[in-house]
Design a protein around this motif. Structure first.
Motif, PDB file in Angstrom:
ATOM      1  N   ALA A  79       5.754  -0.030  -4.773  1.00 51.51           N
ATOM      2  CA  ALA A  79       6.569  -0.473  -3.638  1.00 51.51           C
ATOM      3  C   ALA A  79       5.756  -1.370  -2.702  1.00 51.51           C
ATOM      4  CB  ALA A  79       7.119   0.723  -2.878  1.00 51.51           C
ATOM      5  N   SER A  80       4.484  -1.007  -2.468  1.00 54.99           N
ATOM      6  CA  SER A  80       3.624  -1.828  -1.617  1.00 54.99           C
ATOM      7  C   SER A  80       3.329  -3.174  -2.254  1.00 54.99           C
ATOM      8  CB  SER A  80       2.307  -1.092  -1.327  1.00 54.99           C
ATOM      9  OG  SER A  80       2.523  -0.007  -0.461  1.00 54.99           O
ATOM     10  N   LEU A  81       3.120  -3.162  -3.561  1.00 57.41           N
ATOM     11  CA  LEU A  81       2.919  -4.420  -4.279  1.00 57.41           C
ATOM     12  C   LEU A  81       4.140  -5.328  -4.141  1.00 57.41           C
ATOM     13  CD1 LEU A  81       1.194  -3.152  -7.542  1.00 57.41           C
ATOM     14  CD2 LEU A  81       0.250  -4.894  -6.014  1.00 57.41           C
ATOM     15  N   VAL A  82       5.315  -4.747  -4.293  1.00 54.36           N
ATOM     16  CA  VAL A  82       6.558  -5.530  -4.198  1.00 54.36           C
ATOM     17  C   VAL A  82       6.694  -6.155  -2.819  1.00 54.36           C
ATOM     18  CG1 VAL A  82       9.085  -5.365  -4.186  1.00 54.36           C
ATOM     19  CG2 VAL A  82       7.767  -4.261  -6.012  1.00 54.36           C
ATOM     20  N   ASN A  83       6.402  -5.379  -1.772  1.00 59.56           N
ATOM     21  CA  ASN A  83       6.488  -5.910  -0.412  1.00 59.56           C
ATOM     22  C   ASN A  83       5.546  -7.087  -0.211  1.00 59.56           C
ATOM     23  OD1 ASN A  83       8.407  -4.023   0.338  1.00 59.56           O
ATOM     24  ND2 ASN A  83       6.915  -2.599   1.187  1.00 59.56           N
ATOM     25  N   LEU A  84       4.321  -6.934  -0.663  1.00 61.61           N
ATOM     26  CA  LEU A  84       3.345  -8.013  -0.520  1.00 61.61           C
ATOM     27  C   LEU A  84       3.762  -9.242  -1.331  1.00 61.61           C
ATOM     28  CD1 LEU A  84       0.692  -9.208   0.433  1.00 61.61           C
ATOM     29  CD2 LEU A  84      -0.489  -7.922  -1.382  1.00 61.61           C
TER      30      LEU A  84
END
Length: 551
Positions: free
Chosen positions: A192-197
């Motif tokens: 999820a953090s990767l997707v946001n970035l």
């Protein structure tokens, strides 16, 4: 909502007690139990809230902890009363107080709820300021720091969407990097953090076009795919996004290896999406488009066959009322036309005409692409007319080309080809037995085209040949010296602009016009030589090049 306002009074009472101002506020506090008749049906909840608040130790201001324990159904989150309640709680928890972080987060959450409903930018600005303050209270390595980072990034994202300030986007990316760093590989929140970035980097790339962002996007998308198990619901989207980033790089460097990987990723994305999936048609179209990129380079017939199959399937899945149906019709017609140019299959041509009729039907009069639909259908009908010679096709071609001309006023870059195409179609009707009215119109359109900027010297030369031929034809019919003089003028003009491949045709045109003049000077009228000389005319293809047509 009256009971929430009363809760604020309760907090004021408690605050006043601490300050030593008991008597005045206690009078109000002593009356709280009498408020029940003002809020029917809520006495039990109010009593519960009052007991929670009054149970908080006054000497250490543990008010915010008591508020957290209030059942959510007892307070309307995002309401003015709740927001005011948390503002007071924040006042009761000054800098250094162990419960200040709870008050900050709770006030930000309540303001966030109101912002979602009302969209007031002042609320959003306050949310961001409060979240910044909350973040400062959470040390590095604290389990809640990532949550706080994500919340601040999300709020900045909302402001960026509304205002588009690049400084916000830069900060969002920096915060999202910080949020990603402490999350270990394999942690369920890392993807999820990767997707946001990646989403933020993608937004910056769209605006700035930085190659470093693109490289990082490609690397992060590959990393995300590796972390995503086969059964992950978003795996198909991750394949598609990775392909999109690689396609951006392909548009820059044109590397065939990158294109091969794009096609492979788009195939995976398509395989993972069932027919009823909302992105299934998009994935069909994207794979067809990438295969078409390879087809343009390599010309493989297998690629073309697959493109046609994919686009046919995409069209079947696109309902008539869908705004993208016209695009699907046009794409399939274009691919069939590429196969028709290779193989000449008449069935393909028939289907192309059906598809282009449908595309025109679904394109409203005011649509900027309507002229393209008109021209495409006219061109396909002309290809059938060249095979079968059907007069009905020719009549429809002329109607379509007239309509297309209306979309290309003087000064429009498409006016020259529109005038030339219409005059050529009228000439074909004239050859089949048209009237002098057709011939007059042909000459008028060709004169108008001569005043436009031609795409190439070859096109200019062919137009002059066409116009000289039409004027000569009119002279042969009516014997007007002015027509012949104009024909000679246009024929001689070709000597200035003619390309080598048209040299012989230009010489023939000049010679025939001069010969006509010589005959005319020696005879009583044109009847004695009418039809004895060759007619040299030209036509301009849809690609802007010319071919000689002898009649």
């Amino acid at each position: 909502m009256a009971y929430i306002v009363d809760l604020v009074h309760i907090l004021n009472i408690l605050l006043s007690r601490k300050a030593g101002c008991h008597q005045k506020k206690l009078t109000r506090g002593d009356q709280i139990n009498g408020f029940g008749y003002k809020i029917p049906g809520r006495n039990t909840r109010l009593d519960q809230i009052i007991s929670l608040l009054t149970a908080s130790p006054i000497d250490d201001n543990g008010i915010s902890r008591a508020l957290v324990n209030i059942p959510s159904k007892s307070l309307a989150k995002g309401s003015m009363g709740t927001i005011n309640l948390w503002r007071v709680a924040l006042q009761l928890t000054p800098e250094g107080h162990p419960e200040r972080l709870v008050s900050l987060v709770s006030l930000a959450d309540s303001l966030q709820e109101r912002f979602k409903k009302e969209g007031d930018m002042e609320d959003l600005q306050e949310i961001i300021a409060i979240q910044r303050s909350a973040l400062q209270l959470i040390p590095e390595g604290h389990p809640e720091r990532v949550v706080s980072l994500v919340s601040l990034a999300d709020s900045l994202q909302e402001r960026f969407k509304k205002e588009g300030d690049m400084e916000d986007l830069q900060e969002i990316i920096a915060i999202q990097r910080s949020a990603l760093q402490p999350i270990p590989e394999g942690h369920p929140e890392r993807v999820a953090s990767l997707v946001n970035l990646m989403d933020s980097l993608c937004e910056r790339f769209k605006r700035v076009g930085g190659v470093e962002d693109l490289r990082e996007l490609i690397a992060l998308r590959r990393s995300t795919l590796q972390l995503t198990p086969e059964e992950h619901a978003e795996r198909a989207v991750f394949f598609a996004n990775s392909a999109d980033s690689l396609h951006e790089r392909f548009k820059r460097d044109g590397g065939i290896d990158g294109l091969q990987e794009i096609i492979a990723l788009r195939r995976y994305a398509l395989q993972l999406t069932p027919e009823e999936h909302p992105e299934h048609v998009v994935f069909l179209v994207n794979l067809a488009d990438s295969l078409h990129e390879r087809f343009k380079r390599e010309g493989g017939i297998d690629d073309l066959q697959e493109i046609i199959a994919l686009r046919r399937y995409a069209l079947q899945l696109t309902p008539e009322e869908h705004p993208e149906r016209v695009v699907s019709l046009v794409n399939l017609a274009d691919s069939l036309h590429e196969r028709f140019e290779r193989e000449g299959g008449f069935d393909d041509l028939q289907e192309i005409i059906v598809l282009r009729r449908a595309a025109l039907q679904f394109t409203p009069e005011e649509h900027p692409e309507r002229v393209v639909s008109l021209v495409n259908l006219a061109d396909s009908l002309h290809e059938r007319f060249e095979r079968e010679g059907g007069f009905d096709d020719l009549q429809e071609i002329i109607v379509l080309r007239r309509a297309a001309l209306q979309f290309t006023p003087p000064g429009h870059p498409g006016r020259f080809p529109s005038l030339v195409s219409l005059s050529n179609s009228l000439h074909e009707r004239f050859i089949k037995g048209g009237t002098l009215a057709d011939l007059d119109e042909i000459i008028a359109f060709r004169r108008a085209a001569s005043e436009c900027s031609a795409p190439t010297p070859s096109d200019r030369c062919m137009l002059s040949l066409n116009l000289a031929s039409s004027l000569r034809e009119k002279y042969q019919r009516l014997g007007l010296d002015a027509d012949l003089a104009e024909a000679i003028r246009y024929a001689r003009a070709t000597s200035v602009c003619r390309p080598p491949e048209l040299d012989a045709s230009c010489r023939d045109c000049i010679a025939s016009c001069v010969e006509l003049k010589a005959f005319g000077d020696q005879a009583d009228g044109p009847e004695c030589f009418r039809g004895n000389l060759p007619d040299s005319s030209t036509a301009i293809t849809e690609h802007g090049h010319g071919r000689i047509v002898r009649s």
